[in-house]
Design an enzyme around this catalytic site. Structure first.
Site, PDB file in Angstrom:
ATOM      1  N   LYS A 115      11.922 -20.450 -54.395  1.00 16.33           N
ATOM      2  CA  LYS A 115      11.543 -21.878 -54.426  1.00 16.33           C
ATOM      3  C   LYS A 115      10.233 -22.078 -55.190  1.00 16.33           C
ATOM      4  O   LYS A 115      10.035 -23.113 -55.831  1.00 16.33           O
ATOM      5  CB  LYS A 115      11.426 -22.440 -53.012  1.00 16.33           C
ATOM      6  CG  LYS A 115      12.754 -22.536 -52.252  1.00 16.33           C
ATOM      7  CD  LYS A 115      13.765 -23.425 -52.928  1.00 16.33           C
ATOM      8  CE  LYS A 115      14.952 -23.734 -52.023  1.00 16.33           C
ATOM      9  NZ  LYS A 115      16.059 -24.369 -52.760  1.00 16.33           N
ATOM     10  N   TYR A 150      11.919 -16.793 -44.205  1.00 14.78           N
ATOM     11  CA  TYR A 150      12.358 -17.478 -45.435  1.00 14.78           C
ATOM     12  C   TYR A 150      12.262 -16.523 -46.635  1.00 14.78           C
ATOM     13  O   TYR A 150      13.014 -16.625 -47.593  1.00 14.78           O
ATOM     14  CB  TYR A 150      11.538 -18.755 -45.646  1.00 14.78           C
ATOM     15  CG  TYR A 150      12.224 -19.771 -46.518  1.00 14.78           C
ATOM     16  CD1 TYR A 150      13.446 -20.337 -46.143  1.00 14.78           C
ATOM     17  CD2 TYR A 150      11.665 -20.179 -47.731  1.00 14.78           C
ATOM     18  CE1 TYR A 150      14.079 -21.270 -46.942  1.00 14.78           C
ATOM     19  CE2 TYR A 150      12.287 -21.118 -48.534  1.00 14.78           C
ATOM     20  CZ  TYR A 150      13.491 -21.655 -48.137  1.00 14.78           C
ATOM     21  OH  TYR A 150      14.115 -22.592 -48.932  1.00 14.78           O
TER      22      TYR A 150
HETATM   23  P1  NAP Z   1      24.615 -26.377 -48.275  1.00 14.07           P
HETATM   24  O1  NAP Z   1      25.350 -27.572 -47.832  1.00 14.07           O
HETATM   25  O2  NAP Z   1      25.114 -25.045 -47.813  1.00 14.07           O
HETATM   26  O3  NAP Z   1      24.489 -26.424 -49.853  1.00 14.07           O
HETATM   27  C1  NAP Z   1      24.139 -25.289 -50.625  1.00 14.07           C
HETATM   28  C2  NAP Z   1      25.061 -25.295 -51.809  1.00 14.07           C
HETATM   29  O4  NAP Z   1      24.722 -24.263 -52.750  1.00 14.07           O
HETATM   30  C3  NAP Z   1      26.511 -25.033 -51.386  1.00 14.07           C
HETATM   31  O5  NAP Z   1      27.341 -26.001 -51.969  1.00 14.07           O
HETATM   32  C4  NAP Z   1      26.751 -23.655 -51.955  1.00 14.07           C
HETATM   33  O6  NAP Z   1      28.075 -23.336 -52.183  1.00 14.07           O
HETATM   34  C5  NAP Z   1      25.947 -23.765 -53.231  1.00 14.07           C
HETATM   35  N1  NAP Z   1      25.855 -22.488 -53.925  1.00 14.07           N
HETATM   36  C6  NAP Z   1      25.433 -21.289 -53.469  1.00 14.07           C
HETATM   37  N2  NAP Z   1      25.553 -20.359 -54.440  1.00 14.07           N
HETATM   38  C7  NAP Z   1      26.067 -20.995 -55.527  1.00 14.07           C
HETATM   39  C8  NAP Z   1      26.437 -20.590 -56.836  1.00 14.07           C
HETATM   40  N3  NAP Z   1      26.299 -19.331 -57.258  1.00 14.07           N
HETATM   41  N4  NAP Z   1      26.941 -21.530 -57.692  1.00 14.07           N
HETATM   42  C9  NAP Z   1      27.102 -22.791 -57.298  1.00 14.07           C
HETATM   43  N5  NAP Z   1      26.772 -23.243 -56.074  1.00 14.07           N
HETATM   44  C10 NAP Z   1      26.285 -22.345 -55.205  1.00 14.07           C
HETATM   45  O7  NAP Z   1      23.089 -26.438 -47.793  1.00 14.07           O
HETATM   46  P2  NAP Z   1      21.901 -27.481 -48.083  1.00 14.07           P
HETATM   47  O8  NAP Z   1      20.944 -27.248 -46.992  1.00 14.07           O
HETATM   48  O9  NAP Z   1      22.443 -28.836 -48.352  1.00 14.07           O
HETATM   49  O10 NAP Z   1      21.249 -26.888 -49.397  1.00 14.07           O
HETATM   50  C11 NAP Z   1      21.025 -27.640 -50.565  1.00 14.07           C
HETATM   51  C12 NAP Z   1      19.651 -27.361 -51.142  1.00 14.07           C
HETATM   52  O11 NAP Z   1      18.667 -27.869 -50.255  1.00 14.07           O
HETATM   53  C13 NAP Z   1      19.324 -25.882 -51.333  1.00 14.07           C
HETATM   54  O12 NAP Z   1      18.596 -25.727 -52.540  1.00 14.07           O
HETATM   55  C14 NAP Z   1      18.441 -25.599 -50.152  1.00 14.07           C
HETATM   56  O13 NAP Z   1      17.578 -24.499 -50.357  1.00 14.07           O
HETATM   57  C15 NAP Z   1      17.685 -26.900 -50.092  1.00 14.07           C
HETATM   58  N6  NAP Z   1      16.950 -27.152 -48.843  1.00 14.07           N
HETATM   59  C16 NAP Z   1      17.605 -27.126 -47.649  1.00 14.07           C
HETATM   60  C17 NAP Z   1      16.904 -27.359 -46.485  1.00 14.07           C
HETATM   61  C18 NAP Z   1      17.597 -27.323 -45.154  1.00 14.07           C
HETATM   62  O14 NAP Z   1      16.908 -27.190 -44.122  1.00 14.07           O
HETATM   63  N7  NAP Z   1      18.901 -27.438 -45.091  1.00 14.07           N
HETATM   64  C19 NAP Z   1      15.528 -27.631 -46.526  1.00 14.07           C
HETATM   65  C20 NAP Z   1      14.883 -27.665 -47.752  1.00 14.07           C
HETATM   66  C21 NAP Z   1      15.613 -27.417 -48.906  1.00 14.07           C
HETATM   67  P3  NAP Z   1      28.729 -22.182 -51.201  1.00 14.07           P
HETATM   68  O15 NAP Z   1      28.793 -22.775 -49.847  1.00 14.07           O
HETATM   69  O16 NAP Z   1      30.024 -21.889 -51.836  1.00 14.07           O
HETATM   70  O17 NAP Z   1      27.807 -20.979 -51.247  1.00 14.07           O
END
Ligand code: NAP
Length: 256
Positions: free
Chosen positions: A163, A156
């Protein structure tokens, strides 16, 4: 009567139907919130447009790369013109260069560190600052974090450091915005199989590990993140701010 009737919200971070942002947005909309959405870059536009069309053809959808101050300003200017006020903001955005999410944290380059912290942590502050003047009736700002902020989770790496900065930002923003009745909280989610998660090396193993070790012996479901996101946005959470709420089937309490 919905829990969020009359509320206006903006959602950053829907990439596709598996996105955590989509699960939370659906829960907010089901309870009566009127939502606007943003996407990053033309690549995602069509996909996100198709998803959000479920909320009506007049749903506001704008591009916003959160590292671009001009794009952030354009989004909030449009929100001001359309609605004049705002109650809810979802920040569900994170990015780190792929090479920084494998191998040793020790090898993180200055550039990878800068990008990860800018996109994944600073952006919350930038969005909160732009949203605050519109949150004249109070509000709720919500972001997504992960346990790697607090403990070492192999691979990570720099995202854990980002984070940690994000969670500290939640506390400082909660202090700054409390007097205007704007609450700021984070959900620390257990692993969910999304686009961003698949960028982390060994992610499938992580899912299996949580299933074996968490008190509830399973992984969290997106709709459960939606339900907590709804609670934090609602008046039920009126006295909760500056918190990181674990929605991870209890994994965070384990020592071994
Ligand atoms: P996701 O569907 O890939 O969402 C991540 C989003 O961030 C995407 O829409 C991505 O767009 C966007 N992003 C990246 N760079 C960006 C930028 N410069 N400007 C605007 N948007 C941008 O994945 P997710 O898992 O739902 O992630 C959402 C949040 O949850 C994140 O903060 C992640 O760290 C957190 N989280 C996820 C998990 C997990 O296991 N999935 C666990 C804990 C926390 P692009 O696709 O265009 O890059």
């Amino acid at each position: 009567m919905g829990l969020l009737d009359g509320k206006i919200g903006v959602v950053f971070g829907v990439a596709n139907k598996r996105s955590i942002a989509w699960a939370i947005a659906q829960a907010w909309a089901r309870e009566g919130a009127r939502l606007a959405f943003t996407y990053q870059g033309e690549r995602l536009k069509e996909n996100v447009a198709e998803l959000v069309s479920a909320f009506g053809s007049d749903t506001l959808l704008m591009p916003c790369d959160v590292t671009r101050d001009d794009q952030i300003e354009a989004v909030f200017q449009e929100l001001r013109q359309r609605h004049g006020r705002l109650h809810l903001l979802l920040h569900s955005v994170a990015f780190a260069p792929r090479e920084a999410l494998e191998g040793r944290y020790l090898d993180t380059s200055r550039e990878a560190f800068r990008v990860a912290l800018d996109v994944s942590a600073y952006s919350l502050t930038a969005l909160a600052r732009a949203a605050a003047p519109l949150m004249t009736e109070g509000g709720s700002i919500l972001t997504l974090s992960y346990y790697g902020a607090e403990k070492v989770v192999p691979h990570y790496n720099v995202m854990g450091v980002a984070k940690a900065a994000l969670e500290a930002s939640v506390r400082y923003l909660a202090y700054d915005l409390g007097p205007q009745r704007v609450r700021v909280n984070a959900i620390s989610a257990g692993p969910v199989n999304t686009l961003a998660a698949r960028g982390i090396s060994g992610f499938t193993e992580m899912l299996r590990h949580y299933e074996a070790k968490s008190p509830l012996r399973r992984n969290v479901l997106p709709e459960e993140l939606g339900a907590t996101g709804l609670f934090l946005a609602s008046d039920g959470a009126a006295a909760i701010t500056g918190q990181v709420i674990y929605v991870d089937c209890g994994y965070q309490i384990m020592g071994m």
